[in-house]
Design a protein around this motif. Structure first.
Motif, short mmCIF file in Angstrom:
data_model
loop_
_atom_site.label_atom_id
_atom_site.label_comp_id
_atom_site.label_asym_id
_atom_site.label_seq_id
_atom_site.Cartn_x
_atom_site.Cartn_y
_atom_site.Cartn_z
N LEU A 298 0.78 -1.41 0.49
CA LEU A 298 0.34 -0.42 0.56
C LEU A 298 0.59 1.31 0.13
O LEU A 298 0.77 2.31 -0.76
N VAL B 180 -6.68 -1.14 2.43
CA VAL B 180 -7.42 -2.31 0.87
C VAL B 180 -8.90 -1.68 0.51
O VAL B 180 -9.47 -1.20 0.87
N VAL C 132 -5.42 -2.19 -4.57
CA VAL C 132 -4.91 -3.07 -3.96
C VAL C 132 -6.19 -4.20 -3.08
O VAL C 132 -6.86 -3.31 -1.71
#
Length: 223
Positions: A171, A199, A179
């Motif tokens: 990240l 995320v 991601v």
């Protein structure tokens, strides 16, 4: 945060993935339905939550055998998008998005050539031994497409939890790329922590089939 169920196909049925030990995968036993037929599992997942995307690992194709073409065609009827990792196999169909796993790449040049062929999701694969596939593709974020999966195979089907340290590292380098976390999610607490670190989505399997993540848990993150 998008929640994405996972189906692992082997020998025409859905199998239960455990820590990347594919030689010992067996047909899945799910609380959501009886049997391990791909269409039945897909219907049960859609009944559990309004998932938009399904991730499919065609383990036969990844091993160089014939892909599950008929099964993939059936699964496409249940979801808006299919993310399919079929190794080097070239598959096409409505809503099908190719997943390129680094473990199937012989070298960085071949991996980059595959990424240039068209829209794809890159899976940065990690086994118990560490990174799998070309180091350059793991290290150089400028080569990544817009969607990247951090796949920790050693945590798939286990109880160790997600690989938070590795996810944070990706990240930090990902820029505006989305991601996705794959491997080790146990419960809603893991989902909350993954959302907190930023995320874009999470791949889920075991926790759906054994009941640790139910409809109410999923609704809280999909609202």
């Amino acid at each position: 945060m998008e929640l994405i169920p996972v189906i692992d196909l082997m020998g025409g049925v859905v199998v239960h993935a455990r820590r990347g030990d594919r030689a010992n995968y067996r047909p899945i036993a799910s609380r959501l339905c009886e049997g391990a037929a791909p269409d039945d599992i897909a219907r049960a997942l859609r009944a559990l939550a309004p998932f938009r995307t399904l991730y499919v690992a065609d383990l036969d194709a990844i091993a160089g055998r014939e892909p599950h073409r008929a099964e993939l065609g059936g699964l496409a009827g249940h979801f808006a998008r299919l993310w399919v990792d079929a190794g080097e196999a070239r598959l096409a169909g409505p809503g099908l998005h190719r997943v390129l796993g680094t473990e199937s790449m012989a070298d960085a040049e071949g991996g980059l050539a595959a990424l240039r062929e068209g829209p794809a999701v890159l899976s940065l694969d990690h086994g118990p031994e560490g990174r799998r596939g070309p180091a350059e593709l793991h290290e150089r974020a400028d080569l990544w497409p817009g969607e990247v999966i951090v796949m920790t195979l050693a945590r798939v089907g286990g109880d160790a939890g997600p690989d938070y340290d590795r996810l944070r590292g990706v990240l930090a380098r990902a820029g505006g790329r989305r991601v996705y976390a794959a491997g080790g999610v146990r419960d809603a607490a893991d989902l909350r922590r993954l959302a907190e670190i930023g995320v874009a989505g999470v791949l889920l399997a075991s926790a759906l089939h054994d009941g640790r993540l139910g409809a109410e848990d999923l609704a809280a993150f999909m609202g």
